[in-house]
Design a protein around this motif. Structure first.
Motif, PDB file in Angstrom:
ATOM      1  N   GLY A 101       0.955  -1.253   0.126  1.00 23.09           N
ATOM      2  CA  GLY A 101      -0.010  -0.095   0.227  1.00 23.09           C
ATOM      3  C   GLY A 101       0.836   1.314   0.149  1.00 23.09           C
ATOM      4  O   GLY A 101       2.187   1.192  -0.335  1.00 23.09           O
ATOM      5  N   THR A 102       0.085   2.502   0.174  1.00 24.26           N
ATOM      6  CA  THR A 102       0.932   3.718   0.288  1.00 24.26           C
ATOM      7  C   THR A 102       1.263   4.257   1.758  1.00 24.26           C
ATOM      8  O   THR A 102       0.305   3.971   2.515  1.00 24.26           O
ATOM      9  CB  THR A 102      -0.018   4.779  -0.490  1.00 24.26           C
ATOM     10  OG1 THR A 102      -0.376   4.411  -1.819  1.00 24.26           O
ATOM     11  CG2 THR A 102       0.608   6.205  -0.270  1.00 24.26           C
ATOM     12  N   HIS A 103       2.541   4.473   1.822  1.00 25.40           N
ATOM     13  CA  HIS A 103       3.022   4.855   3.256  1.00 25.40           C
ATOM     14  C   HIS A 103       3.745   6.193   2.996  1.00 25.40           C
ATOM     15  O   HIS A 103       4.398   6.481   2.152  1.00 25.40           O
ATOM     16  CB  HIS A 103       4.065   3.592   3.824  1.00 25.40           C
ATOM     17  CG  HIS A 103       3.389   2.361   3.787  1.00 25.40           C
ATOM     18  ND1 HIS A 103       2.480   2.089   5.042  1.00 25.40           N
ATOM     19  CD2 HIS A 103       3.245   1.241   3.032  1.00 25.40           C
ATOM     20  CE1 HIS A 103       2.121   0.676   4.683  1.00 25.40           C
ATOM     21  NE2 HIS A 103       2.369   0.477   3.576  1.00 25.40           N
ATOM     22  N   HIS A 104       3.745   7.064   4.178  1.00 21.60           N
ATOM     23  CA  HIS A 104       4.535   8.083   4.425  1.00 21.60           C
ATOM     24  C   HIS A 104       5.646   7.764   5.168  1.00 21.60           C
ATOM     25  O   HIS A 104       5.629   7.539   6.452  1.00 21.60           O
ATOM     26  CB  HIS A 104       3.794   9.390   4.703  1.00 21.60           C
ATOM     27  CG  HIS A 104       4.710  10.810   4.703  1.00 21.60           C
ATOM     28  ND1 HIS A 104       4.831  11.300   3.520  1.00 21.60           N
ATOM     29  CD2 HIS A 104       5.259  11.374   5.603  1.00 21.60           C
ATOM     30  CE1 HIS A 104       5.505  12.409   3.624  1.00 21.60           C
ATOM     31  NE2 HIS A 104       5.773  12.380   5.043  1.00 21.60           N
ATOM     32  N   LEU A 105       6.730   7.837   4.822  1.00 22.07           N
ATOM     33  CA  LEU A 105       7.945   7.182   5.569  1.00 22.07           C
ATOM     34  C   LEU A 105       8.861   8.358   6.114  1.00 22.07           C
ATOM     35  O   LEU A 105       9.036   9.240   5.243  1.00 22.07           O
ATOM     36  CB  LEU A 105       8.939   6.567   4.617  1.00 22.07           C
ATOM     37  CG  LEU A 105       8.316   5.085   3.780  1.00 22.07           C
ATOM     38  CD1 LEU A 105       9.178   4.303   2.843  1.00 22.07           C
ATOM     39  CD2 LEU A 105       7.417   4.253   4.578  1.00 22.07           C
ATOM     40  N   ASP A 106       9.432   8.155   7.152  1.00 26.33           N
ATOM     41  CA  ASP A 106      10.495   9.132   7.705  1.00 26.33           C
ATOM     42  C   ASP A 106      11.828   8.828   7.202  1.00 26.33           C
ATOM     43  O   ASP A 106      11.844   7.634   6.456  1.00 26.33           O
ATOM     44  CB  ASP A 106      10.501   9.158   9.259  1.00 26.33           C
ATOM     45  CG  ASP A 106      10.720   7.809   9.864  1.00 26.33           C
ATOM     46  OD1 ASP A 106      11.384   6.881   9.305  1.00 26.33           O
ATOM     47  OD2 ASP A 106      10.438   7.657  11.168  1.00 26.33           O
ATOM     48  N   GLY A 107      12.913   9.177   7.639  1.00 29.48           N
ATOM     49  CA  GLY A 107      14.188   8.938   7.179  1.00 29.48           C
ATOM     50  C   GLY A 107      14.539   7.637   7.174  1.00 29.48           C
ATOM     51  O   GLY A 107      15.323   6.995   6.310  1.00 29.48           O
ATOM     52  N   THR A 108      14.497   7.200   8.447  1.00 29.90           N
ATOM     53  CA  THR A 108      14.914   5.957   8.834  1.00 29.90           C
ATOM     54  C   THR A 108      14.235   4.781   8.047  1.00 29.90           C
ATOM     55  O   THR A 108      14.786   3.818   7.638  1.00 29.90           O
ATOM     56  CB  THR A 108      14.817   5.581  10.489  1.00 29.90           C
ATOM     57  OG1 THR A 108      15.527   6.613  11.281  1.00 29.90           O
ATOM     58  CG2 THR A 108      15.389   4.271  10.926  1.00 29.90           C
ATOM     59  N   GLN A 109      12.888   4.867   7.838  1.00 27.09           N
ATOM     60  CA  GLN A 109      12.370   3.976   7.044  1.00 27.09           C
ATOM     61  C   GLN A 109      12.518   4.178   5.450  1.00 27.09           C
ATOM     62  O   GLN A 109      12.819   3.120   4.887  1.00 27.09           O
ATOM     63  CB  GLN A 109      10.684   4.270   7.202  1.00 27.09           C
ATOM     64  CG  GLN A 109      10.055   4.021   8.686  1.00 27.09           C
ATOM     65  CD  GLN A 109       8.760   4.562   8.771  1.00 27.09           C
ATOM     66  OE1 GLN A 109       8.331   5.633   8.513  1.00 27.09           O
ATOM     67  NE2 GLN A 109       8.031   3.699   9.367  1.00 27.09           N
TER      68      GLN A 109
END
Length: 353
Positions: A227-235
Motif C-alpha cells: 500500500g501507500t506509506h509516508h516514510l520518515d528518514g529511517t524507514q
C-alpha cells in the motif's frame, strides 16, 4: 514664522524625530549587516559540508569523449547563463557499516563502506528529461587498473563484482570502471552517504511511496504492508536497503524500490515550499550537503545551485528509470553479467540525446 513656540517645543520634537530616525536607520543597517553575515556564514558552512575528489586530474585524458555541449541561448540577462547541454552523473550510495549512527540505521555488522547503490543519471540536452540507469552491484565486470590516492595503482581484475571498484579504489576507480564498461564519459560524480540520506528525508518532512507487496526484511529492519506509506528518514533508508522478500530476493528487487524512491523524492521536493520557509530550506540544504562527496566540479554550494537551477524544468514525469540489462552469470548463479547487445545499445543511446 518660526518653527517652534516660545518654549522650544518644535526644536525638541524635531530632535526626537531625528534621533528616532537615526535609531531606525541604525537598526535597519545592523539587521542588514547581520543578515549578510548570516547568509555568508550559511554559504560557507554549506559549501564546507561538501567533500570532494579531483577525479578529472586523477584519471587524465584516457577517457571517453565528453558530450557535445549545447550552445547557451543568446540574449540572456545573466553573464553566466545556466548550462543546457547533456550531462552524465555517476551517483553512488555509500553504505557505511561502521559507527553508531549507521548501526542504528541497519548498517550491518561489517566495517568499511560499500557502493551498494549505483546509478548513471543522464540528463538530456535542454535539461527537461533524464534517464536513470541502475547498475546491479552483483554484476561481474572487468575492473581496470586504477590510480590510488596514496600513489601506485590497483591491479586489473576480471570477473569481479562491480562494487569492488569502490572498495579497492574509491570514487576514482568507481568512475573509471563505469566508463570502461559503458564507454560513456561521467561528467560528474556524486556520492550520497546513507546516514545523510535519512537526514535529508526527515528535513523534507518524509516521503510518500507505494509498495505492491508486503515487506518484511530482517536485515533492513523494515516491515510494511502493501500500500501507500509516508516514510520518515529511517524507514526510507531501510526501503533503499531492502532486498530480501522482494521479488526474487536479489539486488534487482532492491533496485526497483530504489528507483521508486528516487521519483518519490523528486515529487516531495516539488511539493515542499522551500523558498517560502528559509528555516526548512536551510535544514534541507544542510542535510543534503552534509551527505555529499562530489567531484571538484560540483564541490561548492554555488555549483550545486547552478545545477539545480538548470534542472528546474525536470519533473518526475520526465524521469525514466531503467536497469542495465543483465543475465545470470554462467560462472555463478548468484551473480549477473551484462546482457549483450542490449546493454551496449542502452549505453550508446545515452550519447545520442
Amino acid at each position: 514664522m518660526t518653527g517652534h513656540d516660545a518654549n522650544g517645543h518644535g526644536d525638541r520634537q524635531r530632535g526626537r524625530r531625528s534621533r528616532a530616525l537615526k535609531a531606525v536607520g541604525l537598526t535597519l543597517a545592523g539587521t542588514l549587516v547581520l543578515g549578510v553575515a548570516a547568509a555568508g556564514w550559511a554559504y560557507r558552512h554549506l559549501s564546507g559540508n561538501i567533500s570532494s575528489v579531483d577525479i578529472d586530474n586523477a584519471l587524465g585524458d584516457n577517457r571517453p569523449p565528453r558530450a557535445v555541449t549545447t550552445p547557451s541561448p543568446t540574449g540572456t540577462a545573466s553573464a553566466t547563463p545556466l548550462p543546457t547541454g547533456a550531462v552524465n552523473i555517476l551517483v553512488l550510495g555509500s553504505d557505511s557499516r561502521s559507527g553508531a549512527e549507521n548501526q542504528e540505521l541497519g548498517g550491518g555488522d561489517s566495517t568499511g563502506a560499500r557502493s551498494d547503490t549505483a546509478m548513471v543519471v543522464h540528463i538530456e540536452a535542454g535539461r527537461t528529461g533524464a534517464t536513470v540507469v541502475s547498475i546491479p552491484r552483483d554484476t561481474l565486470v572487468t575492473r581496470p587498473s586504477c590510480p590510488l590516492p596514496s600513489g601506485g595503482f590497483t591491479r586489473e581484475a576480471y570477473g569481479v563484482m562491480f562494487n569492488t571498484a569502490y572498495s579497492v579504489g574509491g570514487p576514482v576507480c568507481a568512475v573509471k570502471t563505469v566508463e570502461a564498461m559503458t564507454n560513456v564519459r561521467m561528467d560528474h560524480y556524486v556520492e550520497v552517504d546513507f546516514a545523510g540520506f535519512a537526514d535529508l528525508v526527515d528535513a523534507l518532512g518524509g516521503v510518500t511511496v507505494t509498495t505492491t507487496q508486503d515487506i518484511d526484511d530482517e536485515d533492513s529492519r523494515l516491515r510494511l504492508a502493501a500500500g501507500t506509506h509516508h516514510l520518515d528518514g529511517t524507514q526510507a533508508l531501510a526501503l533503499a536497503r531492502t532486498r530480501h522478500g522482494v521479488g526474487d530476493g536479489s539486488d534487482l528487487g532492491r533496485i526497483g524500490l530504489q528507483q521508486a524512491l528516487v521519483k518519490a523524492l523528486l515529487e516531495q521536493i516539488a511539493r515542499t515550499d522551500l523558498l517560502g520557509s528559509p528555516t526548512r530550506l536551510y535544514q534541507v540544504a544542510d542535510a543534503l550537503t552534509g551527505s555529499l562527496t562530489t567531484d571538484t566540479g560540483l564541490d561548492s554550494l554555488g555549483e550545486l545551485m547552478d545545477l539545480g537551477q538548470s534542472l528546474k524544468g525536470l519533473t518526475s514525469e520526465r524521469l525514466t528509470t531503467v536497469t542495465m540489462p543483465v543475465v545470470t552469470a554462467p560462472s555463478d548463479p548468484n551473480r549477473v553479467v551484462a546482457e549483450e547487445p542490449a546493454a551496449r545499445e542502452l549505453w550508446e543511446s545515452l550519447n545520442r540525446v
